[in-house]
Write a protein that holds these residues in place. Sequence first.
Motif, PDB file in Angstrom:
ATOM      1  N   GLN A  40       0.823  -1.216   0.000  1.00  0.00           N
ATOM      2  CA  GLN A  40       0.000   0.000   0.000  1.00  0.00           C
ATOM      3  C   GLN A  40       0.853   1.260   0.000  1.00  0.00           C
ATOM      4  OE1 GLN A  40      -1.030   2.542   2.439  1.00  0.00           O
ATOM      5  NE2 GLN A  40       0.491   1.875   3.929  1.00  0.00           N
ATOM      6  N   THR A  41       1.992   1.243   0.662  1.00  0.00           N
ATOM      7  CA  THR A  41       2.874   2.407   0.669  1.00  0.00           C
ATOM      8  C   THR A  41       3.385   2.703  -0.745  1.00  0.00           C
ATOM      9  OG1 THR A  41       3.529   1.987   2.951  1.00  0.00           O
ATOM     10  CG2 THR A  41       4.992   3.376   1.641  1.00  0.00           C
ATOM     11  N   TYR A  70      -2.630  13.653  -2.011  1.00  0.00           N
ATOM     12  CA  TYR A  70      -2.578  12.768  -3.173  1.00  0.00           C
ATOM     13  C   TYR A  70      -2.055  11.382  -2.802  1.00  0.00           C
ATOM     14  CZ  TYR A  70      -3.674  16.916  -5.776  1.00  0.00           C
ATOM     15  OH  TYR A  70      -4.329  18.034  -6.241  1.00  0.00           O
ATOM     16  N   HIS A  71      -2.454  10.938  -1.626  1.00  0.00           N
ATOM     17  CA  HIS A  71      -2.096   9.593  -1.155  1.00  0.00           C
ATOM     18  C   HIS A  71      -3.347   8.853  -0.692  1.00  0.00           C
ATOM     19  CE1 HIS A  71       2.412  10.553  -0.235  1.00  0.00           C
ATOM     20  NE2 HIS A  71       2.118  10.604  -1.521  1.00  0.00           N
ATOM     21  N   SER A  72      -4.357   8.832  -1.535  1.00  0.00           N
ATOM     22  CA  SER A  72      -5.633   8.250  -1.140  1.00  0.00           C
ATOM     23  C   SER A  72      -5.786   6.778  -1.506  1.00  0.00           C
ATOM     24  CB  SER A  72      -6.778   9.045  -1.785  1.00  0.00           C
ATOM     25  OG  SER A  72      -8.025   8.561  -1.351  1.00  0.00           O
ATOM     26  N   PHE A  73      -5.160   6.350  -2.603  1.00  0.00           N
ATOM     27  CA  PHE A  73      -5.409   5.011  -3.140  1.00  0.00           C
ATOM     28  C   PHE A  73      -4.199   4.126  -2.997  1.00  0.00           C
ATOM     29  CE2 PHE A  73      -5.353   1.845  -6.483  1.00  0.00           C
ATOM     30  CZ  PHE A  73      -6.635   1.346  -6.462  1.00  0.00           C
ATOM     31  N   PRO A  74      -4.351   2.970  -2.360  1.00  0.00           N
ATOM     32  CA  PRO A  74      -5.494   2.450  -1.620  1.00  0.00           C
ATOM     33  C   PRO A  74      -5.456   2.924  -0.166  1.00  0.00           C
ATOM     34  CG  PRO A  74      -3.811   0.766  -1.734  1.00  0.00           C
ATOM     35  CD  PRO A  74      -3.279   1.966  -2.483  1.00  0.00           C
ATOM     36  N   SER A  75      -6.524   2.689   0.548  1.00  0.00           N
ATOM     37  CA  SER A  75      -6.608   3.104   1.941  1.00  0.00           C
ATOM     38  C   SER A  75      -5.739   2.204   2.820  1.00  0.00           C
ATOM     39  CB  SER A  75      -8.056   3.033   2.433  1.00  0.00           C
ATOM     40  OG  SER A  75      -8.098   3.181   3.838  1.00  0.00           O
ATOM     41  N   VAL A 125     -10.706  -1.474  -2.872  1.00  0.00           N
ATOM     42  CA  VAL A 125      -9.481  -2.086  -3.399  1.00  0.00           C
ATOM     43  C   VAL A 125      -8.535  -2.446  -2.253  1.00  0.00           C
ATOM     44  CG1 VAL A 125      -7.401  -1.686  -4.802  1.00  0.00           C
ATOM     45  CG2 VAL A 125      -9.653  -1.051  -5.682  1.00  0.00           C
ATOM     46  N   GLY A 126      -8.495  -1.628  -1.222  1.00  0.00           N
ATOM     47  CA  GLY A 126      -7.677  -1.949  -0.054  1.00  0.00           C
ATOM     48  C   GLY A 126      -8.082  -3.268   0.581  1.00  0.00           C
ATOM     49  N   MET A 127      -9.377  -3.499   0.670  1.00  0.00           N
ATOM     50  CA  MET A 127      -9.860  -4.754   1.261  1.00  0.00           C
ATOM     51  C   MET A 127      -9.579  -5.943   0.347  1.00  0.00           C
ATOM     52  SD  MET A 127     -13.266  -3.245   3.065  1.00  0.00           S
ATOM     53  CE  MET A 127     -13.959  -4.844   3.328  1.00  0.00           C
ATOM     54  N   ILE A 128      -9.705  -5.740  -0.958  1.00  0.00           N
ATOM     55  CA  ILE A 128      -9.372  -6.807  -1.911  1.00  0.00           C
ATOM     56  C   ILE A 128      -7.887  -7.151  -1.803  1.00  0.00           C
ATOM     57  CG2 ILE A 128      -9.127  -7.332  -4.382  1.00  0.00           C
ATOM     58  CD1 ILE A 128     -11.771  -5.677  -4.756  1.00  0.00           C
TER      59      ILE A 128
END
Length: 173
Positions: A40-41, A70-75, A125-128
């Motif tokens: 995610q990072t 601008y660091h929203s995706f993914p959570s 998407v974070g959960m996936i």
Amino acid sequence: MINYGLTGGVYAIGILTKNEKIRQTGVLLISSATAAGVLQTALKSAVGRARPTAGVGAATFKSFSGNEKYHSFPSGHAILSFTTAYAVSKQFESPWIKGGIWAVGMVTPVSRLWAGAHWLSDVGVGMILSVATVESIDRYLKNNQNFDPVVAKKKISWNFQCTSQTIGVIGTF
């Protein structure tokens, strides 16, 4: 930090109580949280999606921006929370228990939506990614013979040995 204290605590309890299932759960938790966190990072920086609070819309991207807007995706919160919940839920057979654990794991992702910190797709998407990470690491650890005691457990092989000085049966395990 709290998550690593929790996951490390699970591992430590498994070691102290000599409970292999709890120890394995701790290994899965620590490994999954670390792998998902690194993923995610890297994605947050590379994708550079604007947060809802930036006021520029969901389709605005600034890759490798140092600006937190601008660091929203993914959570990351959704990933960490649901990775922990999903890894713990894998230890149970009951769909009711699994569902209850998943519901607890959803508290943080839903709160991130309510707070306006993420778009629904960031959280989804974070959960996936959480599920994919836990499943991949769990599969890897179970295929590693040093991790799963059922796989690692060797059968005793009995050999009859006869030399000029001894006669006996040797069990090798």
